[in-house]
Design a protein around this motif. Structure first.
Motif, short mmCIF file in Angstrom:
data_model
loop_
_atom_site.label_atom_id
_atom_site.label_comp_id
_atom_site.label_asym_id
_atom_site.label_seq_id
_atom_site.Cartn_x
_atom_site.Cartn_y
_atom_site.Cartn_z
N PHE A 1 0.83 -1.21 0.00
CA PHE A 1 0.00 0.00 0.00
C PHE A 1 0.87 1.26 0.00
O PHE A 1 0.57 2.23 -0.71
CB PHE A 1 -0.93 -0.01 1.22
N VAL B 1 -6.68 3.33 8.42
CA VAL B 1 -7.55 2.15 8.24
C VAL B 1 -6.72 0.86 8.32
O VAL B 1 -7.12 -0.12 8.97
CB VAL B 1 -8.29 2.24 6.89
N LEU B 2 -5.58 0.85 7.66
CA LEU B 2 -4.72 -0.34 7.66
C LEU B 2 -4.20 -0.65 9.06
O LEU B 2 -4.07 -1.83 9.43
CB LEU B 2 -3.55 -0.14 6.70
N LEU C 1 -5.84 6.21 4.48
CA LEU C 1 -5.60 4.80 4.16
C LEU C 1 -4.72 4.14 5.22
O LEU C 1 -4.97 3.01 5.64
CB LEU C 1 -4.94 4.70 2.79
N CYS C 2 -3.69 4.83 5.66
CA CYS C 2 -2.78 4.30 6.67
C CYS C 2 -3.51 4.02 7.98
O CYS C 2 -3.30 2.97 8.61
CB CYS C 2 -1.63 5.28 6.90
N ILE D 1 -3.91 2.62 -7.29
CA ILE D 1 -4.69 1.40 -7.02
C ILE D 1 -4.14 0.18 -7.76
O ILE D 1 -3.95 -0.88 -7.15
CB ILE D 1 -6.18 1.63 -7.35
N VAL E 1 -5.06 11.60 1.43
CA VAL E 1 -5.64 10.29 1.14
C VAL E 1 -4.79 9.18 1.76
O VAL E 1 -5.31 8.21 2.33
CB VAL E 1 -5.78 10.08 -0.38
N SER E 2 -3.49 9.31 1.66
CA SER E 2 -2.58 8.29 2.20
C SER E 2 -2.70 8.20 3.72
O SER E 2 -2.60 7.11 4.29
CB SER E 2 -1.14 8.60 1.81
N CYS F 1 1.06 4.12 -3.05
CA CYS F 1 0.93 5.57 -2.83
C CYS F 1 2.15 6.31 -3.33
O CYS F 1 2.05 7.40 -3.90
CB CYS F 1 0.71 5.85 -1.34
#
Length: 455
Positions: free
Chosen positions: A64, A105-106, A102-103, A241, A98-99, A68
């Motif tokens: 991921f 959530v991960l 995402l981070c 993606i 956005v990153s 990015c």
């Protein structure tokens, strides 16, 4: 400093740009190599097996961060090449936001389900606790890894490969010292190995991000810069993606292969863990050079200098082939000696497994090098469908063959044989896709520009 990759001789430009990239990834890989080295020498083979076992899962998170990195780098390089500096800043700020989401959530998913993943890959009971502890600490450091990767992607887009090299060189050397301090002196075990990586990676991340903002402040733009743009996010996602999916599926494939290897016992796990770190260091280094080719391609695409893309591809092949020669010779001739560094008891099955792996796959580094350079061009030009088709073909072939051949008389050696087959077929596909792109081979397209299109 920022560097324009759209002028001067492509070979000289790429050499100046890619050599620091190669050095950077070598030092980045030293993080994991130091972990394995210290775990194997100061704690034992079970600790080495635990770190190696966890490593396959960490590759999912790295996938991921890498996606990015590529998404931000390609879009930024195209805008930098086109000299659209205001849009460049908006694209970078949007990618960072956005990153970050995402981070987060991960991290939540990772902390909740990492134990489940370890059970799914048949982690032996004797290394389960250490594997989970290593992963929990690693996941807490994900923000550092994410933002460092974004920062290096931005530096790459601006043609600057030296700054991240200096950051990584210092932090990687420090990581080795902190590893030894935490494990050998403070007797912190696997937790010390993981914490050393987190601390040193955090320092390099903070420095890199700080320099990015300082560098952007010096780029003059007119009017107020938009902090977030959904259009930029969409452009970012188109590149990021597929890159994330590619790396994630490769990681899943590696996890499947790891689960097969786990069935051969702890000694085989330890030998494979040491050998695959050495292999990944080479492949990741070559992939990083491919990322440099992506930045070169994207800048020249943005500047509408299409003829330089083909020249850059040829120059990239020359560079990686020269680098592969000493690596292949060292891995073939001195494989057992290198593996001794990672194993507490450098005899028997562990060494045999590692030597077998390295000697079978290392001659094919020339093949995978050609694929990674070509993939760099495809990514830089935004030809993600073709890039993914070749990559998934490699993955499917390697996983299927590993599962099948491991059940034959070849045993664990059959797993190693799957690598060269997958690499060779996917390399042929990547080069075919590249050569059939319309702008390839044009000697003078300055007066008649056209976008790269997929046939």
């Amino acid at each position: 400093m920022n560097r324009d990759l759209t002028t001067s001789d492509p070979t000289k430009v790429l050499l100046k740009f890619c050599i620091p990239l190669f050095g950077s990834i070598i030092f980045q890989q030293l993080y994991n190599i130091a972990d394995s080295l210290v775990a194997g020498k100061f704690i034992g083979n079970d600790a080495l097996a635990a770190v190696g076992n966890s490593y396959e899962i960490t590759l999912i998170f790295i996938a991921f961060a890498f996606g990015c990195n590529i998404g931000c780098s390609v879009i930024s390089a195209q805008l930098f090449g086109a000299k659209k500096y205001k849009e460049l800043k908006t694209a970078v700020y949007s990618a960072l936001i956005v990153s970050a989401v995402l981070c987060a959530v991960l991290m939540i998913i990772g902390l909740i389900f990492c134990g489940v993943l370890l059970r799914l890959i048949n982690t032996p009971d004797e290394v389960f606790a250490d594997s989970k502890l290593y992963l929990d600490i690693y996941i807490c450091g994900l923000p550092f890894m994410f933002f460092y990767n974004i920062a290096t992607g931005i530096f790459s887009a601006l043609g600057d490969s030296k700054t991240p090299f200096f950051f990584l060189m210092c932090s990687s050397v420090a990581n080795i010292g902190v590893d030894i301090l935490f494990v050998a002196v403070f007797d912190m075990g696997v937790a010390g190995v993981a914490l050393a990586t987190l601390i040193c990676q955090g320092i390099s991340c903070i420095l890199a991000v700080t320099v990015v903002f300082v560098r952007f402040a010096k780029i003059k733009t007119e009017g107020k810069v938009q902090i977030f743009s959904w259009d930029c996010v969409k452009q970012f996602a188109v590149i990021a993606i597929p890159s994330i999916l590619q790396q994630s599926f490769i990681s899943v494939g590696n996890i499947i292969i790891q689960s097969v290897i786990n069935g051969f016992g702890t000694a085989a796990m330890a030998g494979y863990s040491a050998a695959v770190k050495l292999n990944n260091m080479v492949v990741t280094s070559l992939a990083t050079l491919g990322n440099g080719i992506s930045s070169f391609t994207a800048q020249n695409l943005g500047a509408k200098k299409y003829s330089r893309i083909n020249l850059g591809w040829k120059a990239g092949l020359k560079i990686v082939f020269v680098l592969c020669v000493p690596i292949v010779l060292i891995y073939w001739i001195f494989s057992s000696g290198i593996l001794y560094l990672f194993l507490e008891s450098p005899t028997g099955e562990s060494v045999d497994v590692g030597v077998s792996f390295l000697r079978i796959i290392s001659p094919f580094y020339f093949v995978v090098a050609a694929k990674l350079v070509t993939d760099g061009v495809l990514r830089g030009a935004g030809l993600m469908k073709k890039f993914m088709a070749a990559t998934f073909t490699d993955l499917i072939i390697r996983v299927v063959l590993a599962l099948v051949l491991s059940q034959t008389s070849l045993g664990i050696t059959g797993i190693w044989c799957a690598w060269p087959v997958g690499w060779t077929i996917s390399t042929i596909m990547s080069i075919t896709f590249f050569k059939t792109t319309k702008w390839v081979g044009k000697e003078n397209t300055e007066a008649e520009p056209q976008e790269a299109v997929e046939k």
